[in-house]
Design an enzyme around this catalytic site. Sequence first.
Site, PDB file in Angstrom:
ATOM      1  N   HIS A 206      47.105  59.111  68.297  1.00 40.68           N
ATOM      2  CA  HIS A 206      46.618  59.491  69.611  1.00 40.68           C
ATOM      3  C   HIS A 206      47.427  58.863  70.740  1.00 40.68           C
ATOM      4  O   HIS A 206      47.208  59.169  71.913  1.00 40.68           O
ATOM      5  CB  HIS A 206      45.139  59.110  69.765  1.00 40.68           C
ATOM      6  N   ASP A 236      44.969  59.799  62.284  1.00 38.26           N
ATOM      7  CA  ASP A 236      45.377  59.108  63.509  1.00 38.26           C
ATOM      8  C   ASP A 236      46.606  58.248  63.227  1.00 38.26           C
ATOM      9  O   ASP A 236      46.527  57.020  63.186  1.00 38.26           O
ATOM     10  CB  ASP A 236      44.228  58.263  64.059  1.00 38.26           C
ATOM     11  N   GLY A 317      44.818  49.505  74.862  1.00 38.68           N
ATOM     12  CA  GLY A 317      46.161  48.968  74.703  1.00 38.68           C
ATOM     13  C   GLY A 317      46.424  48.427  73.319  1.00 38.68           C
ATOM     14  O   GLY A 317      47.567  48.237  72.914  1.00 38.68           O
ATOM     15  N   SER A 319      45.628  50.057  70.626  1.00 39.26           N
ATOM     16  CA  SER A 319      45.813  51.197  69.727  1.00 39.26           C
ATOM     17  C   SER A 319      47.145  51.110  68.986  1.00 39.26           C
ATOM     18  O   SER A 319      48.183  50.804  69.581  1.00 39.26           O
ATOM     19  CB  SER A 319      45.791  52.503  70.524  1.00 39.26           C
ATOM     20  N   SER A 334      42.782  52.512  65.445  1.00 42.93           N
ATOM     21  CA  SER A 334      42.488  53.844  65.951  1.00 42.93           C
ATOM     22  C   SER A 334      41.629  53.762  67.211  1.00 42.93           C
ATOM     23  O   SER A 334      42.069  54.134  68.289  1.00 42.93           O
ATOM     24  CB  SER A 334      41.785  54.677  64.872  1.00 42.93           C
TER      25      SER A 334
END
Length: 453
Positions: A206, A236, A317, A319, A334
């Site tokens: 993402h 993801d 941030g 992720s 995720s």
Amino acid sequence: MRHARRRIVRRAARLAAVGGLLIGGTMVTRAVASEPADAPAAPHTLARSASGAGAGLVERLGSERTAGHWVGDDGRPVVAVTDEETAGSVRRAGATAKLVRHSMSELRTAASALRAAPRVTGTAWALDYRSNEVLVRGDSTVSGSDWSRLTGVAEGIGGFVRMERVRGTFTTRLNGAQPILSTAGRCSAGFNVTDGTDDFILTAGHCGPTGSVWFGDGKGDREVGKTVSGSFPGDDFSLVEYAGGKAGDSADVVAVGDGKGVRITGVGEPAVGQRVFRSGSTSGLRDGRVTALDATVNYPEGTVTGLIETDVCAEPGDSGGPMFSEGVALGVTSGGDGDCDKGGTTFFQPLPEAMEALGVRLIVAGQEDAGQGAAASSPAPGTAAPGAAAPGAAASVPGADGRTLLARLTDRRNVGPGLLVVAGSLVALVATRWIRAEHDRKAYRQQYSATWG
């Protein structure tokens, strides 16, 4: 007779002194080679062996007779079983058995029914092995009518589907190790991987679509690479190809803050109850435990399935940042709810699935060339390592805390006992030789005096 006893005593003392030198030398060598006593502790857990034992039992006994496994509070594997005969097999294998009502097949059927129901953004569910339930959560954005409708679906499945509201919001953590930035926002670099020719960063899907260009600073002066493949929603994960084709030195290291890092030695799958660590560019290094597997999350952007659920906190941030345990790579961040002040739930994309889909393998410790990475099926535990390993930047790996050999030798907490044994043995050896020399001199004088007389 008296002289013979003296010779035996002197010989035994010399042998003891020499043995002491050998033992003391070994103690010093081991102390120098190992971590100093005051070195920062590397993220570490002893759950891997228990996880492997539980997984093996579940695979052998089948999903109709078992309902998952986890690591108990005592570190031993626990296997959920549906009958006494299966429980006996688990106990004979050295694990703890817990009798439950519903098999893994029933739990998975319930999760499939939830996936088939109309999608409700802001909800998530996972298989809770410990309670033998499917736990369904709804965040603060879920309306009362949507929650009632989903509750009706759960009641139709059976009493082993538990409904629970949470205060936060389930969101992707866009905005890890080290930060990478693009026009889409800020993410964290995950793990370095290779296809045998070029090197890549494996991060969250993402974070940005194919074609996104990533930089290592806010000014756009240092290009890290470009997203060349990925999957989101559904999965993801994504692949960022390094601009120079290679990850550089310390490609097997993930940063954990303060110039420190953890060396990655392989890839694996987690177990419920296992202690894990996550590193992210916003909140740094955090730890917690795996609470469930095969989780489904209905993000506003879409539904992602097959995730790892944990009680580790994360913030925007983080992720794409790495999750690992004992130097074993487990997944990339995720999304989730909450923050690192109040806590919350965080979900991770499992790494083995992502690597298989992308056709890459992990770059692990002990490789001469980053482009020749290899995945390890039974890796050795990871150790604390390096200086910061920014994406695309070269970084040396001086050791756990960068201290010199001289500093280790002079640290009495590390080598003190060994040095004391060495010193004592030397004193004993010198003393025995001095006593023998004195005895020989006295004997010579007596003999000389008698002869002269």
